[in-house]
Every structure is written in C-alpha cells, then in structure tokens.
Design a protein around this motif. Structure first.
Motif, PDB file in Angstrom:
ATOM      1  N   LEU A 112      43.490  27.442  58.544  1.00 37.25           N
ATOM      2  CA  LEU A 112      43.383  28.491  57.848  1.00 37.25           C
ATOM      3  C   LEU A 112      44.138  28.542  56.655  1.00 37.25           C
ATOM      4  O   LEU A 112      45.226  28.134  56.611  1.00 37.25           O
ATOM      5  CB  LEU A 112      43.553  29.882  58.663  1.00 37.25           C
ATOM      6  CG  LEU A 112      42.753  30.021  59.778  1.00 37.25           C
ATOM      7  CD1 LEU A 112      42.951  31.350  60.497  1.00 37.25           C
ATOM      8  CD2 LEU A 112      41.119  29.961  59.568  1.00 37.25           C
ATOM      9  N   GLY A 113      43.602  29.024  55.528  1.00 38.79           N
ATOM     10  CA  GLY A 113      44.427  29.237  54.278  1.00 38.79           C
ATOM     11  C   GLY A 113      45.575  30.107  54.477  1.00 38.79           C
ATOM     12  O   GLY A 113      45.360  31.237  55.081  1.00 38.79           O
ATOM     13  N   SER A 114      46.479  30.025  53.544  1.00 39.55           N
ATOM     14  CA  SER A 114      47.796  31.099  53.477  1.00 39.55           C
ATOM     15  C   SER A 114      47.327  32.559  52.933  1.00 39.55           C
ATOM     16  O   SER A 114      47.869  33.407  53.242  1.00 39.55           O
ATOM     17  CB  SER A 114      48.845  30.488  52.616  1.00 39.55           C
ATOM     18  OG  SER A 114      48.521  30.268  51.468  1.00 39.55           O
ATOM     19  N   HIS A 115      46.162  32.295  52.324  1.00 43.68           N
ATOM     20  CA  HIS A 115      45.495  33.732  51.812  1.00 43.68           C
ATOM     21  C   HIS A 115      44.551  34.419  52.778  1.00 43.68           C
ATOM     22  O   HIS A 115      44.032  35.333  52.444  1.00 43.68           O
ATOM     23  CB  HIS A 115      44.772  33.245  50.469  1.00 43.68           C
ATOM     24  CG  HIS A 115      43.692  32.239  50.555  1.00 43.68           C
ATOM     25  ND1 HIS A 115      43.803  31.078  51.086  1.00 43.68           N
ATOM     26  CD2 HIS A 115      42.367  32.654  50.718  1.00 43.68           C
ATOM     27  CE1 HIS A 115      42.687  30.436  51.202  1.00 43.68           C
ATOM     28  NE2 HIS A 115      41.835  31.301  50.814  1.00 43.68           N
ATOM     29  N   VAL A 116      44.521  33.747  53.903  1.00 43.21           N
ATOM     30  CA  VAL A 116      43.599  34.463  54.783  1.00 43.21           C
ATOM     31  C   VAL A 116      44.217  35.454  55.931  1.00 43.21           C
ATOM     32  O   VAL A 116      45.153  34.939  56.485  1.00 43.21           O
ATOM     33  CB  VAL A 116      42.867  33.436  55.585  1.00 43.21           C
ATOM     34  CG1 VAL A 116      41.886  33.813  56.653  1.00 43.21           C
ATOM     35  CG2 VAL A 116      41.932  32.704  54.670  1.00 43.21           C
ATOM     36  N   ARG A 117      43.524  36.485  56.359  1.00 40.90           N
ATOM     37  CA  ARG A 117      44.040  37.300  57.253  1.00 40.90           C
ATOM     38  C   ARG A 117      43.000  37.626  58.352  1.00 40.90           C
ATOM     39  O   ARG A 117      41.893  38.049  57.834  1.00 40.90           O
ATOM     40  CB  ARG A 117      44.737  38.597  56.748  1.00 40.90           C
ATOM     41  CG  ARG A 117      45.832  38.523  55.671  1.00 40.90           C
ATOM     42  CD  ARG A 117      46.989  37.786  56.575  1.00 40.90           C
ATOM     43  NE  ARG A 117      48.267  37.825  55.535  1.00 40.90           N
ATOM     44  CZ  ARG A 117      48.656  36.712  54.814  1.00 40.90           C
ATOM     45  NH1 ARG A 117      47.702  35.721  54.794  1.00 40.90           N
ATOM     46  NH2 ARG A 117      49.844  36.703  53.825  1.00 40.90           N
ATOM     47  N   ARG A 118      43.442  37.579  59.559  1.00 40.21           N
ATOM     48  CA  ARG A 118      42.549  37.726  60.765  1.00 40.21           C
ATOM     49  C   ARG A 118      42.659  39.297  61.288  1.00 40.21           C
ATOM     50  O   ARG A 118      43.852  39.602  61.240  1.00 40.21           O
ATOM     51  CB  ARG A 118      42.759  36.630  61.839  1.00 40.21           C
ATOM     52  CG  ARG A 118      42.633  35.272  61.369  1.00 40.21           C
ATOM     53  CD  ARG A 118      43.182  34.085  62.130  1.00 40.21           C
ATOM     54  NE  ARG A 118      42.505  34.190  63.588  1.00 40.21           N
ATOM     55  CZ  ARG A 118      42.630  33.382  64.425  1.00 40.21           C
ATOM     56  NH1 ARG A 118      43.609  32.454  64.151  1.00 40.21           N
ATOM     57  NH2 ARG A 118      41.988  33.237  65.520  1.00 40.21           N
ATOM     58  N   VAL A 119      41.510  39.685  61.558  1.00 42.12           N
ATOM     59  CA  VAL A 119      41.570  41.240  62.344  1.00 42.12           C
ATOM     60  C   VAL A 119      40.817  41.076  63.511  1.00 42.12           C
ATOM     61  O   VAL A 119      39.865  40.175  63.727  1.00 42.12           O
ATOM     62  CB  VAL A 119      40.955  42.324  61.590  1.00 42.12           C
ATOM     63  CG1 VAL A 119      40.692  43.492  61.904  1.00 42.12           C
ATOM     64  CG2 VAL A 119      41.583  42.417  60.059  1.00 42.12           C
ATOM     65  N   THR A 120      41.332  41.923  64.700  1.00 39.17           N
ATOM     66  CA  THR A 120      40.776  41.876  66.018  1.00 39.17           C
ATOM     67  C   THR A 120      39.397  42.203  65.675  1.00 39.17           C
ATOM     68  O   THR A 120      38.923  43.227  65.058  1.00 39.17           O
ATOM     69  CB  THR A 120      41.457  42.550  67.052  1.00 39.17           C
ATOM     70  OG1 THR A 120      42.660  41.847  66.980  1.00 39.17           O
ATOM     71  CG2 THR A 120      40.884  42.544  68.044  1.00 39.17           C
ATOM     72  N   ALA A 121      38.343  41.376  66.252  1.00 36.87           N
ATOM     73  CA  ALA A 121      36.891  41.848  66.383  1.00 36.87           C
ATOM     74  C   ALA A 121      36.580  43.170  67.008  1.00 36.87           C
ATOM     75  O   ALA A 121      37.263  43.686  67.875  1.00 36.87           O
ATOM     76  CB  ALA A 121      36.031  40.828  66.709  1.00 36.87           C
ATOM     77  N   PRO A 122      35.583  44.110  66.403  1.00 37.88           N
ATOM     78  CA  PRO A 122      35.701  45.247  67.058  1.00 37.88           C
ATOM     79  C   PRO A 122      34.656  45.221  68.307  1.00 37.88           C
ATOM     80  O   PRO A 122      33.423  45.544  68.510  1.00 37.88           O
ATOM     81  CB  PRO A 122      34.520  46.357  65.845  1.00 37.88           C
ATOM     82  CG  PRO A 122      34.328  45.074  65.179  1.00 37.88           C
ATOM     83  CD  PRO A 122      34.871  43.752  65.135  1.00 37.88           C
ATOM     84  N   ALA A 123      35.288  44.867  69.408  1.00 34.66           N
ATOM     85  CA  ALA A 123      34.578  44.585  70.828  1.00 34.66           C
ATOM     86  C   ALA A 123      34.669  45.745  71.706  1.00 34.66           C
ATOM     87  O   ALA A 123      35.812  46.046  72.250  1.00 34.66           O
ATOM     88  CB  ALA A 123      35.118  43.214  71.308  1.00 34.66           C
TER      89      ALA A 123
END
Length: 436
Positions: free
Chosen positions: A169-180
């Motif tokens: 993943l790029g250093s400019h990318v942030r992940r968020v927990t999916a709305p499950a």
C-alpha cells in the motif's frame, strides 16, 4: 494469503486435454495467473445464465457480473457485430454513437454528474479518477476500506489491499474498518464516519492532504455490506470538509444490480463527485468510464489532455448502449429486485437449517452468506467455505468468496437470473452445507 479456491497443479486428476492446457498455460503465460476451483473448468460456450464445458454440461453462473445481461445476449452480440463491420475508431474523430451512449448513460445518474470520460477497464477508470482528484484537490491522500479492491494499475493497486501483502500500500493511503453491521457494535454509520475522520487526521499529521475517499458502494470485497442503507453520508461529509472528493466505485454494484436503484450509491442518499464504472458496462466488451461533476474535471481537462486509443471506440460504445437498452426493455432492474428478494428468502431458509451460516444479507441480485465456525464467536470458517464453493461447483453451480476471512459466499448472478434459477441455487447450497 493465497487466492481462495485456486487450482493447485497436481492436486487433482484432470483429463488429458485439460492437463495439456494447464501445461501450455504455464509455459506461455507464466506463473502469475490463477485458475478458479480445486478442479478447473474448461468452458466452450455461454448462453444467458449458463456456461457449458467441453462435454456439453451446463453450469449455473451465479457469480459473473461481467455478462450482466446474460452470456452472449443476442441484442448485444448483434450490436457488436453490426458496428465492428461498419466502423471502429476512437475519440479523436467525430462520431455520434459515443454521444448517444454518453447521453443515455448520464440520464441514469444525478444531474450534478454532467460529464463522462471513457476508459477500457475498471482499473483504468479508477486510475483516471485518482489523477483527477489529485489535480482538483492538490492532495494525494486516499482513504479506503480495510479489504478494498479497486484495480490493478500501479497507482490503484497501491490502494487495493485485497491483492495481498506482496502488493504494498502507498504511504499516502489510509484504511478504515468496513461498515459491517454483522460485526459492528452500535451505530454503523457513526463508526464508519469516525474511522474516516481518524484517517483524515492521520493524513494531516503526516503532512498529507486528502484527495479522495473511494468505496465500492456495496463494499463487495469487504463482504457485501448492504445494510443499513444511508450510512455513507457522515463519511462523505467528512471528506468534503477536509477538501477531498468522494468517489463511488460502481464497477460491481452498478447497472441495476441492487434492484431498487440503478447505482449502489443511490441507496445512501448521496451524490458522489465521481462515479467509476467497468465490468458489466459492455457485457464483456471492454469499456469503462468515469462520470464526473463538471467543476471537478474542468481544470484537469484544460491543463492535461486525456486520450486512450481504445477507450470510447465505436464498437464498445455500441455494446454499452445495447446493455442499457436490454436493462430497460427487459425490465432487468425490476427482475433483480424481485428475484433477488426471492433468493434472499431462500437463503434465509438455508440459514435456519444450518448452524454454520452466521448471516445472510443482500440487495437485489447481490447476496452474501457468511460461514462461521459457530454463531456465538462468529469466527470465520474459511475451510468450510472453500469446501462449500467446490461442492457447488461439482454440482453445477458457480460462485466464489469474499471478505477478509474468505468466509463469505459471493453470489452475483447475471441480471436475467430467474426464480427457477434461484431454487436451483438454494437447493445445491443446502446440499453442500449438509455434506460438511
């Protein structure tokens, strides 16, 4: 993590013909490709919801949204045949067909989305959306969900974590927990919004200006998260407050699949800044697109030429126009709603009979069955899920899996799926679970 349900050479006995094909693939295509299912399939023909192997055996395709109006739909086939025999050219020449299609496509979307730019694949569409977002916002930061898939280009693979740990993943990318909803305590919308706001704050903390939040509006790779509706608004407000854009990836949810709406984002009552399209757009003929607010693409269009040799070619536009015509003439959105509801009822009946089914959810002809070790822990059962998929394949029904635990049956048939097809699907799934 390895690809789920992949064929492993030497693991099963194949016919001499298929063994030779596998060997030829390895010799000429190299090591990066994968075949689906423990025992790979060799198809020679498709029609409607059916695929046929070399022996003429029919397999019910409950997985393929590329041929969204059915394999080899005669109206689409004829449109391609007629156009390829007349003219196949690109967007640097005047041609009315691309405009006919663009106008018909835009009429299905909110009025604020006034321009469409064409590409050949969903990956290319998302790559182009990334360029436009960066040009418009001056930022580079991208926010995605934990197990998102948006494509294969260099730029897009950097925000497609489902490709695996070997694709960084790029250093400019942030992940968020999916709305499950099945795995979230409390308010799903509030939790997702809080995750997006935290991602924005972390980007700022590292000196990165946000450019866009991009989500598949049914969160397909994250597990097909269909409920509750209208949970995206807070997250969209958050990215706009930060000066970024909201991009709805409709490559899998779009073109009437949810039944109630033409586009998945419409279930949430939001209007994106950009919408990316692909796979089902041409029913197998390569074409994709980015639909955009005019003010968003204005400076990009004036300062950076866009040209793609094959994008928007007359043959692909003819196919895409035919797809919209079929959806409209054959009432396929209503079919997705009605048959999808019927299928969901059948799946809930299966869940009532099998403790291994932790959750059933869906919207139109897009459904998920979550397989768990036990309902109390909700622990994903990847092994059982794989067995179910391969047993169904042996019984003539094709599906695959999704979700970070690879424990969610991904049910995504062509829009011409019938109640009779749904009955077949439910019966085969029931038997596969009973054989566990």
């Amino acid at each position: 993590m390895s690809m789920p349900n992949a064929f492993v050479p030497g693991s099963v006995a194949l016919s001499a013909q298929d063994e030779a094909l596998v060997a030829r693939r390895a010799r000429v295509l190299g090591p990066a490709y994968r075949l689906m299912y423990e025992e790979p399939l060799h198809f020679v023909r498709g029609e409607g919801v059916w695929l046929y192997d070399t022996e003429g055996r029919a397999f019910l395709d409950a997985y393929n949204n590329v041929a969204s109006v059915g394999h080899c739909h005669p109206h689409v086939v004829e449109a391609i045949r007629r156009q390829v025999g007349t003219l196949a050219t690109n967007t640097r020449y005047l041609h009315g067909l691309i405009l006919d299609y663009a106008e018909k496509l835009l009429a299905t979307l909110p009025a604020a989305l006034g321009h469409v730019m064409f590409a050949c694949t969903g990956s290319e569409a998302n790559d182009l959306a990334t360029r436009i977002a960066r040009a418009y916002t001056g930022g580079t930061g991208i926010i995605i969900t934990d197990f998102a898939y948006h494509g294969l280009t260099l730029a897009v693979s950097e925000y497609s974590p489902t490709l695996g740990n070997a694709v960084h993943l790029g250093s400019h990318v942030r992940r968020v927990t999916a709305p499950a909803a099945y795995r979230t305590e409390g308010d799903v919308a509030a939790a997702f919004e809080a995750g997006v706001r935290a991602a924005i704050a972390d980007l700022h903390r590292h000196g990165i200006k946000p450019a866009m939040l991009i989500v598949d509006s049914l969160f397909t790779s994250d597990g097909i998260l269909t409920e509750p509706t209208a949970f995206l608004k807070g997250a969209v407000d958050a990215i706009h407050e930060a000066g970024g854009l909201f991009v709805a990836d409709e490559v899998q949810p779009g073109f009437g699949r949810t039944g109630d709406t033409m586009w998945g984002f419409q279930r949430h009552g939001v209007v994106p800044d950009m919408v990316t399209l692909g796979k089902p757009m041409g029913n197998g003929q390569p074409i994709s697109g980015v639909v955009i607010r005019p003010e968003v693409v204005d400076s990009f269009g004036r300062n950076a030429r866009y040209f793609n040799t094959f994008a928007g070619n007359a043959v692909s536009c003819a196919a895409a126009l035919a797809v919209l015509e079929v959806i409209e003439r054959e009432g396929l959105m209503a079919n997705a709603r009605d048959v999808g509801a019927y299928l969901l009822d059948g799946l809930k009946g299966v869940a009532a009979r099998h403790e291994a089914v932790g959750d059933v959810r869906g919207a139109g002809l897009f459904a998920a069955v979550e397989i768990v070790a036990d309902r109390a822990s909700r622990a994903p059962d990847r092994e059982l899920t794989s067995r179910v998929v391969n047993r169904m394949r042996q019984d003539g029904v094709l599906i695959s899996v999704c979700g970070p635990g690879y424990n969610i049956l991904k049910i995504r048939p062509p829009l011409v799926f019938t109640r009779e097809n749904a009955d077949t699907f439910v019966d085969v799934l029931d038997r596969a679970l009973a054989a566990r």
